[in-house]
Scaffold this motif. Structure first.
Motif, short mmCIF file in Angstrom:
data_model
loop_
_atom_site.label_atom_id
_atom_site.label_comp_id
_atom_site.label_asym_id
_atom_site.label_seq_id
_atom_site.Cartn_x
_atom_site.Cartn_y
_atom_site.Cartn_z
N VAL A 1 0.83 -1.20 0.00
CA VAL A 1 0.00 0.00 0.00
C VAL A 1 0.87 1.26 0.00
CG1 VAL A 1 -1.61 1.36 1.40
CG2 VAL A 1 -2.00 -1.10 1.08
N LEU A 2 1.87 1.28 0.84
CA LEU A 2 2.74 2.45 0.94
C LEU A 2 3.53 2.65 -0.35
CD1 LEU A 2 3.70 4.67 2.82
CD2 LEU A 2 5.36 3.08 3.78
N LEU B 1 -5.52 -8.15 -3.32
CA LEU B 1 -6.02 -7.59 -2.07
C LEU B 1 -7.45 -7.11 -2.22
CD1 LEU B 1 -2.90 -5.45 -1.05
CD2 LEU B 1 -3.40 -7.85 -0.49
N SER B 2 -8.20 -7.21 -1.15
CA SER B 2 -9.56 -6.67 -1.11
C SER B 2 -9.52 -5.25 -0.57
CB SER B 2 -10.44 -7.54 -0.22
OG SER B 2 -10.01 -7.46 1.14
N GLU B 3 -10.64 -4.54 -0.69
CA GLU B 3 -10.69 -3.19 -0.12
C GLU B 3 -10.50 -3.25 1.39
OE1 GLU B 3 -13.96 -0.73 -1.08
OE2 GLU B 3 -13.43 -0.50 -3.19
N ALA B 4 -11.01 -4.31 2.02
CA ALA B 4 -10.84 -4.45 3.47
C ALA B 4 -9.37 -4.61 3.84
CB ALA B 4 -11.65 -5.65 3.97
N ASP B 5 -8.62 -5.37 3.04
CA ASP B 5 -7.19 -5.54 3.28
C ASP B 5 -6.48 -4.19 3.21
OD1 ASP B 5 -7.40 -8.33 3.43
OD2 ASP B 5 -7.14 -8.56 1.26
N VAL B 6 -6.79 -3.42 2.17
CA VAL B 6 -6.13 -2.13 1.97
C VAL B 6 -6.54 -1.14 3.06
CG1 VAL B 6 -5.87 -0.19 0.39
CG2 VAL B 6 -5.95 -2.52 -0.52
N ALA B 7 -7.83 -1.15 3.42
CA ALA B 7 -8.31 -0.22 4.45
C ALA B 7 -7.65 -0.50 5.80
CB ALA B 7 -9.83 -0.34 4.57
N HIS C 1 0.89 9.45 0.87
CA HIS C 1 1.95 8.95 1.75
C HIS C 1 2.69 10.10 2.41
CE1 HIS C 1 5.73 9.96 -0.35
NE2 HIS C 1 5.00 9.92 -1.46
N ASN C 2 3.33 9.77 3.52
CA ASN C 2 4.19 10.71 4.25
C ASN C 2 5.51 10.00 4.56
OD1 ASN C 2 4.76 13.17 5.65
ND2 ASN C 2 4.38 12.12 7.59
N PHE C 3 5.95 9.19 3.59
CA PHE C 3 7.07 8.27 3.84
C PHE C 3 8.37 8.99 4.14
CE2 PHE C 3 10.62 5.60 2.55
CZ PHE C 3 10.32 4.41 3.20
N ALA D 1 -4.69 -1.88 6.26
CA ALA D 1 -3.30 -1.44 6.17
C ALA D 1 -3.21 0.08 6.28
CB ALA D 1 -2.71 -1.92 4.84
N LEU D 2 -4.14 0.79 5.67
CA LEU D 2 -4.14 2.25 5.74
C LEU D 2 -4.29 2.74 7.18
CD1 LEU D 2 -6.32 3.15 2.64
CD2 LEU D 2 -3.93 3.82 2.98
N ASP D 3 -5.17 2.10 7.93
CA ASP D 3 -5.36 2.49 9.33
C ASP D 3 -4.05 2.39 10.11
OD1 ASP D 3 -8.05 3.02 8.95
OD2 ASP D 3 -8.72 1.05 9.67
N ASN D 4 -3.32 1.30 9.89
CA ASN D 4 -2.05 1.11 10.60
C ASN D 4 -1.00 2.11 10.13
OD1 ASN D 4 -3.13 -1.07 12.01
ND2 ASN D 4 -2.46 -2.57 10.49
N LEU D 5 -0.97 2.39 8.84
CA LEU D 5 0.02 3.33 8.31
C LEU D 5 -0.27 4.76 8.77
CD1 LEU D 5 0.29 1.89 4.70
CD2 LEU D 5 2.08 1.84 6.45
N ILE D 6 -1.55 5.10 8.88
CA ILE D 6 -1.93 6.42 9.40
C ILE D 6 -1.48 6.56 10.85
CG2 ILE D 6 -3.89 7.86 10.05
CD1 ILE D 6 -5.30 6.81 7.50
N ALA D 7 -1.66 5.48 11.63
CA ALA D 7 -1.25 5.49 13.03
C ALA D 7 0.25 5.68 13.19
CB ALA D 7 -1.69 4.20 13.71
#
Length: 226
Positions: A18-19, A56-62, A87-89, A64-70
């Motif tokens: 995702v990132l 990946l499903s939308e649920a998989d990506v969503a 991204h804010n990598f 992952a996004l929650d964890n990356l935002i955290a």
């Protein structure tokens, strides 16, 4: 007073995909960036320029996004009708632009030689030569523990290979034996000209997908990925 060293960054393979996809699309299709959840999922599941290919499903990506935002590696923009992600990598990890580009490509395509990285980063960042690529890779490999430790590893030379490949450590330690077995077959995957053509076609498809998704969002039409 003892200073606490930052913990090494450890992503799941899905979070890395995702990132990496957000980092890629920010540079290759800037007109449609930031990305909606659906367009991000399509980018993650591309059949070309991805190793491994995922479904990946939308649920998989969503998730992952929650964890990356955290972890402050992704930001969500909720101003419009559809939430979009960017991204804010570079700032989140604390690396220069060139290093971020190399890490993004390694997350998307797996281990690569310095020459492959220079070729594959053409649409992201134009490195002057292979030695400059190697220089940034070596900096990432020698990254101090005070900054979180190394982010890449130079793999042992695979049987029949001319050059050693580099792998990222963003998902933790790598299995060098596994990569050594697959290394000798990578050189036959495609010539530079073929790879460049695939890149061009992929960019055109991504732009068309983004245009369709944007139009559907403006019209309030729901799009279901095939």
């Amino acid at each position: 007073m003892t200073l606490t060293q930052p913990a090494p960054l450890t992503l799941t393979p899905i979070e890395a995909r995702v990132l990496g996809t957000l980092m890629e699309k920010a540079r290759t299709v800037p007109d449609s960036y930031p990305l909606s959840l659906n367009s991000l999922m399509l980018g993650c599941n591309q059949k070309s320029s991805r190793d491994p290919v995922l479904d990946l499903s939308e649920a998989d990506v969503a998730s992952a996004l929650d964890n990356l935002i955290a972890q402050n590696l992704v930001r969500a923009n909720t101003a419009g009708r559809v939430t979009r992600y960017e991204h804010n990598f570079q700032r989140g990890v604390g690396v220069p632009e060139q290093s971020a580009v190399l890490l993004g490509l390694l997350m998307l395509r797996g281990p690569q030689t310095a020459g492959e990285l220079r070729l594959n980063t053409e649409r992201w960042y134009k490195f002057a030569d292979i030695s400059s690529v190697e220089g940034f890779l070596e900096e990432l490999q020698d990254r101090s523990e005070e900054k979180g430790g190394p982010l890449v590893l130079k793999l042992a030379r695979a049987p029949g290979a001319r050059e050693q490949r580099w792998a990222h450590l963003l998902c933790g330690p790598v299995d060098e034996a596994q990569f050594a077995q697959s290394g000798s077959t990578r050189a036959t995957d495609g010539t530079p000209g073929t790879l460049a053509r695939i890149e061009q076609l992929e960019a055109e498809v991504a732009q068309l997908q983004a245009m369709v998704l944007k139009l559907c969002a403006e019209l309030g039409v729901s799009v279901t990925a095939a």
